[in-house]
Enzyme design. Structure first.
Site, PDB file in Angstrom:
ATOM      1  N   ALA A   2       2.897   5.405  -1.065  1.00 39.01           N
ATOM      2  CA  ALA A   2       2.206   4.156  -1.411  1.00 39.01           C
ATOM      3  C   ALA A   2       0.955   4.468  -2.212  1.00 39.01           C
ATOM      4  O   ALA A   2       0.278   5.480  -1.979  1.00 39.01           O
ATOM      5  CB  ALA A   2       1.831   3.392  -0.150  1.00 39.01           C
ATOM      6  N   ASP A  60      -2.095   2.309  -2.368  1.00 38.28           N
ATOM      7  CA  ASP A  60      -2.498   1.077  -1.709  1.00 38.28           C
ATOM      8  C   ASP A  60      -3.361   0.179  -2.590  1.00 38.28           C
ATOM      9  O   ASP A  60      -3.368  -1.039  -2.408  1.00 38.28           O
ATOM     10  CB  ASP A  60      -3.219   1.406  -0.401  1.00 38.28           C
ATOM     11  N   GLY A  76      -3.205   0.345  -6.199  1.00 40.77           N
ATOM     12  CA  GLY A  76      -2.407  -0.017  -7.354  1.00 40.77           C
ATOM     13  C   GLY A  76      -1.154  -0.796  -7.021  1.00 40.77           C
ATOM     14  O   GLY A  76      -0.753  -1.689  -7.775  1.00 40.77           O
ATOM     15  N   ASP A  77      -0.502  -0.498  -5.884  1.00 44.78           N
ATOM     16  CA  ASP A  77       0.744  -1.174  -5.521  1.00 44.78           C
ATOM     17  C   ASP A  77       0.514  -2.521  -4.861  1.00 44.78           C
ATOM     18  O   ASP A  77       1.359  -3.419  -4.943  1.00 44.78           O
ATOM     19  CB  ASP A  77       1.562  -0.302  -4.555  1.00 44.78           C
ATOM     20  N   GLY A  82      -8.383  -5.932  -2.505  1.00 51.08           N
ATOM     21  CA  GLY A  82      -8.936  -7.280  -2.424  1.00 51.08           C
ATOM     22  C   GLY A  82      -7.947  -8.298  -1.904  1.00 51.08           C
ATOM     23  O   GLY A  82      -8.316  -9.227  -1.185  1.00 51.08           O
ATOM     24  N   ASN A 101       1.372  -1.280   8.382  1.00 55.51           N
ATOM     25  CA  ASN A 101       1.015  -0.619   9.636  1.00 55.51           C
ATOM     26  C   ASN A 101      -0.430  -0.137   9.675  1.00 55.51           C
ATOM     27  O   ASN A 101      -1.091  -0.188  10.710  1.00 55.51           O
ATOM     28  CB  ASN A 101       1.946   0.575   9.876  1.00 55.51           C
ATOM     29  N   TYR A 102      -0.956   0.352   8.558  1.00 56.51           N
ATOM     30  CA  TYR A 102      -2.281   0.972   8.564  1.00 56.51           C
ATOM     31  C   TYR A 102      -3.379  -0.028   8.258  1.00 56.51           C
ATOM     32  O   TYR A 102      -3.203  -0.974   7.491  1.00 56.51           O
ATOM     33  CB  TYR A 102      -2.352   2.093   7.518  1.00 56.51           C
ATOM     34  N   TYR A 133      -7.479   0.347   6.840  1.00 55.35           N
ATOM     35  CA  TYR A 133      -8.472   1.251   6.265  1.00 55.35           C
ATOM     36  C   TYR A 133      -9.804   0.522   6.238  1.00 55.35           C
ATOM     37  O   TYR A 133      -9.908  -0.596   5.723  1.00 55.35           O
ATOM     38  CB  TYR A 133      -8.084   1.674   4.851  1.00 55.35           C
TER      39      TYR A 133
END
Length: 680
Positions: A329, A331, A333-334, A338, A414-415, A417
């Site tokens: 992933a 995170d 760019g994909d 925001g 799942n994560y 940050y």
């Protein structure tokens, strides 16, 4: 519209102006992805900011045109769609620029799309058939995590935009929607064409352990010859984390610890973007990709940085069994920090006297959508800043440090940050990341272990993976003509005339003259110094500077020739030094979704071999951690903290925190016994 600062977030009215301009220009059905403030080119922005700091800003001051960037799909009459970007002049409401992208430059995903993928997969007869084969217990249902399709095994078809859907089982008989489905991984993965919302195939995931991994490393497609395993969750067990579902009681001996600021906060936020705290002054803006961005950072009326942001985060998984080789992933760019930012809660995500900032996103139909509390600002105690005890008088002077924290939290499946910018009282800037949340697990056969991860629960394998972050630092150290120097502390040779006792060392300085990369070297105490050669410190005679030590963390382990390695070239080195180019914000390139190569990222910028001495430079810092999972990371992971620290070097004439008051905190109390009070 009222007059706005060039860095202010778009208002709801401005988003409506932009979307209306696109509708007039395209005259086709549209799917809006993002509309956000397009900050002016640096050459236009700097004169305006200089006027603002000089205190001569007035109603007649020339301002850069206020413009919006719109990113959207145009849907043709046959249902096909293509991606476009447009620039809209908000004063006139007209489109002033546009580009239609090459099909291989695939758009990032939106939260609305993720839910569409889930709904269409659950309704697919192909998917329902595969689920039926597994014979899940009565009352259970399937949960789906959409993932970017990180491999290049789609051949030369640049028109296809795929997603992969990893699946889990939810025990809905417990009557709680927050049951942890990640503890019941299912051995299937669905691949979907994101344009048609049709499943391309359903794949069977490998679940073996040591000694019985597949030798041919081929994807197994469920259908004739490969059936979905029956009752795959029988050997799994619950692993819940919400308080009401815990199998053990919560602690009862943890007494309240309150952050009290009876006189309120020491910072102010005006116009929803101008932040002032102690000697700091800066602007906060927002983009759907970066979330909170800091601009025009000054300390004691002196320029430090022009722009500071978290630029990218890639998470490559290190299990080579197909289709896990596609599990990577980007995170930012994909998906976009925001767009996936949490709505922060008072007394939970931040403590004390809190200021929250909102942002306005856009719905697929082009209407504004308010995202509440996506960024919190607060102060926190940070221990002792400096202290000295006079041995002649036994008087101790103690000054406590305090940080201003600007924080946002993103959730990507799942994560979680936690990202924060932190400013201290001595001119220091910290950039901190804290991964937490739930690891992305896969199934493993009963009684097996695997070389590719850790068994953290019955039938649950947490795969080895990496989290690699990139920070973009656009410096302005007392001006915009800066030089980057690499400094190493090395022992001097022991010889009679210069180092007779063998205890000396010297600092070797290497000026970076061409765009390049630098790697960490903790054994030589390597630091990267950003200086203004035209401004010298009156005490040391050295150029005024800020420095940081590159974090000596492991870099990308994937082979440079692999899909993962080609797509994340920025993760091969700890620091990149490039020359500024407008809108070159992305360490991994602008388009990461299904990319085959990193294009337009740090690697390409450094390869230009630009002159970077005493000019407008950009420094990119890369750090992260290699996550070999622990059982203690399950079912929810304690935060893993990583930090980058920028600090002044010969920037001030003395300790800039000498004027911080040395007050005793009278709210502190004794638990028991007596205390000898030393000093004032």
């Amino acid at each position: 519209m009222s007059v706005k600062h060039p860095l202010d977030l778009l208002s709801a009215d401005e988003i409506r102006i932009a979307s209306a301009a696109i509708r007039r220009a395209r005259k086709s059905p549209l799917f809006f992805r993002n509309i956000f403030n397009l900050e002016p080119p640096k050459a236009q922005l700097i004169p305006f900011l200089d006027t603002e700091h000089a205190g001569t800003l007035c109603a007649g001051t020339p301002r850069p045109p206020r413009r919006a960037r719109a990113q959207y799909d145009v849907i043709e009459h046959d249902g096909n769609r293509y991606y476009m970007e447009s620039t809209i002049d908000l004063a006139t409401g007209e489109e002033v620029d546009k580009r239609r992208l090459h099909p291989k430059q695939r758009a990032s995903f939106t939260v609305d799309e993720f839910q569409e993928f889930i709904d269409h997969a659950l309704a697919s007869p192909i998917f329902q058939s595969a689920v039926a084969e597994m014979e899940l217990p009565s009352g259970w249902e399937v949960a789906i995590d959409p993932w970017p399709y990180g491999g290049s095994d789609f051949g030369d078809d640049y028109t296809t935009r795929l997603t992969q859907l990893f699946c889990f089982a939810r025990d809905m008989t417990k009557g709680n929607d927050d049951v942890n489905h990640y503890s019941f991984p299912l051995p299937i993965c669905a691949v979907m064409d994101t344009a048609t919302k049709q499943l391309v195939r359903v794949e069977r995931l490998p679940t073996g352990g040591h000694g019985d991994q597949d030798d041919d490393f081929a994807v197994k497609i469920i259908g004739p010859g490969f059936a979905a395993p029956k009752k795959p969750t029988e050997h799994c067990g619950p692993a819940d984390y919400v308080p009401e579902m815990l199998t053990q009681p919560v602690r009862s001996d943890l007494k309240p610890l309150n952050v009290l600021q009876p006189e309120g906060a020491s910072f102010t936020v005006t116009d929803n973007s101008l932040l002032e705290w102690q000697k700091w002054r800066l602007r906060i803006s927002f983009t759907p990709r970066e979330c909170a961005v800091l601009h025009d950072i000054h300390f004691d009326n002196r320029s430090v940085l022009h722009r500071l942001s978290f630029s990218e985060l890639t998470v490559p998984y290190c299990d080579p069994r197909p289709p896990y080789h596609r599990k990577q992933a980007f995170d930012y760019g994909d998906a976009g920090a925001g767009r996936t930012a949490n709505n922060l809660g008072l007394g939970c995500d931040c403590l004390g006297a809190i200021k929250y900032l909102d942002a306005t996103l856009v719905t697929p139909t082009g209407e504004p959508s308010l995202a509440k509390n996506i960024c919190c600002i607060h102060e926190t105690d940070d221990g002792i800043l400096w202290k000295h005890t006079n041995l002649m008088t036994d008087r101790a002077v103690v000054v406590r440090n305090r940080k201003l924290v600007i924080q946002y939290v993103i959730t990507l499946g799942n994560y979680e940050y936690i990202f924060s910018y932190q400013l201290d009282l001595a001119g220091g800037i910290y950039l901190e990341t804290r991964p937490t949340g739930v690891m992305s697990p896969v199934g493993i056969d009963q009684g097996k272990t695997s070389p590719y991860g850790t068994v953290v629960g019955p039938g649950v394998l947490a795969q080895n993976h990496q989290h690699i972050f990139a920070v973009r630092i656009d410096p302005a150290i007392d001006g915009h003509a800066n030089t980057v120097t690499m400094e190493d502390s090395v022992p001097m040779p022991m010889e009679p005339t210069k180092n007779p006792y063998g205890n000396g060392y010297e600092v070797q300085s290497t000026i970076i003259t061409k765009s390049t990369h630098i790697d960490a070297s903790p054994l030589t105490n390597r630091v990267v110094k950003i200086s203004n050669p035209s401004k010298t410190n009156p005490i040391s005679g050295r150029p005024v500077s800020y420095k940081f030590a590159p974090a000596p963390t492991q870099l990308l382990m994937a082979d440079a020739a692999s899909d993962i390695g080609r797509r994340a070239k920025f993760a091969r080195h700890h620091v990149w030094v490039t020359r500024h180019a407008d809108y070159e914000f992305w360490a991994g390139g602008e388009f990461t979704n299904m990319s085959r190569e990193e294009e337009g990222g740090c690697h390409d910028a450094a390869a230009r071999n630009d002159d970077v001495e005493n000019t407008d430079v950009v420094v990119w810092a890369v750090f992260g951690f290699t996550h070999s999972p622990r059982v203690e990371d399950w079912p929810v992971m304690p935060v893993e903290r990583h930090e980058l620290h920028l600090r002044p070097v010969d920037f001030f004439d003395a300790n800039p925190a000498l004027d911080v008051p040395s007050h005793r905190n009278t709210a502190s109390v004794l638990v028991d016994g007596e205390c000898y009070v030393n000093g004032a």
